[in-house]
Design a protein around this motif. Structure first.
Motif, PDB file in Angstrom:
ATOM      1  N   SER A 212       0.836  -1.198   0.000  1.00  0.00           N
ATOM      2  CA  SER A 212       0.000   0.000   0.000  1.00  0.00           C
ATOM      3  C   SER A 212       0.875   1.253   0.000  1.00  0.00           C
ATOM      4  CB  SER A 212      -0.890  -0.006   1.245  1.00  0.00           C
ATOM      5  OG  SER A 212      -1.443   1.264   1.467  1.00  0.00           O
ATOM      6  N   LYS A 213       0.690   2.109  -1.001  1.00  0.00           N
ATOM      7  CA  LYS A 213       1.437   3.372  -1.048  1.00  0.00           C
ATOM      8  C   LYS A 213       0.998   4.305   0.084  1.00  0.00           C
ATOM      9  CE  LYS A 213       2.553   3.126  -5.898  1.00  0.00           C
ATOM     10  NZ  LYS A 213       2.510   3.723  -7.196  1.00  0.00           N
TER      11      LYS A 213
ATOM     12  N   VAL B   9       3.747   5.243   7.340  1.00  0.00           N
ATOM     13  CA  VAL B   9       4.898   4.726   8.084  1.00  0.00           C
ATOM     14  C   VAL B   9       6.051   5.728   8.020  1.00  0.00           C
ATOM     15  CG1 VAL B   9       6.662   2.905   8.174  1.00  0.00           C
ATOM     16  CG2 VAL B   9       4.251   2.298   7.898  1.00  0.00           C
ATOM     17  N   ALA B  10       6.251   6.356   6.870  1.00  0.00           N
ATOM     18  CA  ALA B  10       7.323   7.349   6.737  1.00  0.00           C
ATOM     19  C   ALA B  10       7.126   8.496   7.728  1.00  0.00           C
ATOM     20  CB  ALA B  10       7.378   7.876   5.304  1.00  0.00           C
TER      21      ALA B  10
ATOM     22  N   HIS C 232       8.985   0.613   6.318  1.00  0.00           N
ATOM     23  CA  HIS C 232       7.980  -0.010   5.459  1.00  0.00           C
ATOM     24  C   HIS C 232       8.696  -0.741   4.332  1.00  0.00           C
ATOM     25  CE1 HIS C 232       5.448  -0.179   1.849  1.00  0.00           C
ATOM     26  NE2 HIS C 232       4.500  -0.480   2.719  1.00  0.00           N
ATOM     27  N   TYR C 233       8.199  -1.905   3.986  1.00  0.00           N
ATOM     28  CA  TYR C 233       8.710  -2.679   2.856  1.00  0.00           C
ATOM     29  C   TYR C 233       7.526  -3.188   2.048  1.00  0.00           C
ATOM     30  CZ  TYR C 233      13.080  -2.865   5.492  1.00  0.00           C
ATOM     31  OH  TYR C 233      14.214  -2.525   6.182  1.00  0.00           O
ATOM     32  N   SER C 234       7.710  -3.310   0.739  1.00  0.00           N
ATOM     33  CA  SER C 234       6.687  -3.931  -0.087  1.00  0.00           C
ATOM     34  C   SER C 234       6.819  -5.453   0.062  1.00  0.00           C
ATOM     35  CB  SER C 234       6.827  -3.513  -1.546  1.00  0.00           C
ATOM     36  OG  SER C 234       8.079  -3.924  -2.050  1.00  0.00           O
TER      37      SER C 234
END
Length: 121
Positions: A83-84, A90-91, A106-108
């Motif tokens: 999720s973008k 998270v950033a 965050h990681y994809s």
């Protein structure tokens, strides 16, 4: 529902959440985290968000309360999701987390191995 990921070890708890997480499941997860805190004092948590995760309002409030009262015991938190919007959240949150000594990333989902390496380091 949740699944404890088999790579969980020592002070690292990996959890996959898919479908709806209710208050009973939230309480089971926090009990597991508290057990690890009792053993290790500081823990790291990897959360993999699977198919259409959702959380009941009661479980979400319980989770927020737990985090606020246990943040001194959190070392690292990795959120793995595609999720973008979640990546952006998270950033922003990682700035606040850093202020209280928690590393958050965050990681994809295609970066799950990288997330594990980071959370285990």
């Amino acid at each position: 529902m949740y699944t404890i990921l088999p790579r969980s070890n020592d002070a690292v708890l990996g959890v996959e959440i898919s479908g709806k997480l209710d208050i009973g499941q939230e309480q089971e997860l926090t009990a597991k985290a508290e057990q690890l805190i009792a053993e290790h004092d500081k823990i790291s948590i990897l959360v993999l968000l699977g198919d259409q995760p959702s959380v009941s309002f009661e479980a979400a409030m319980s989770d927020i309360k737990w985090i606020l009262t246990h943040m001194r015991h959190l070392r690292k938190v990795a959120i793995v999701a595609d999720s973008k919007l979640l990546a952006a959240l998270v950033a922003v949150d990682s700035l606040f987390a850093k202020a209280v000594g928690i590393e958050e990333m965050h990681y994809s989902t295609d970066e799950i191995e990288t997330a594990w390496h980071w959370i285990e380091s």
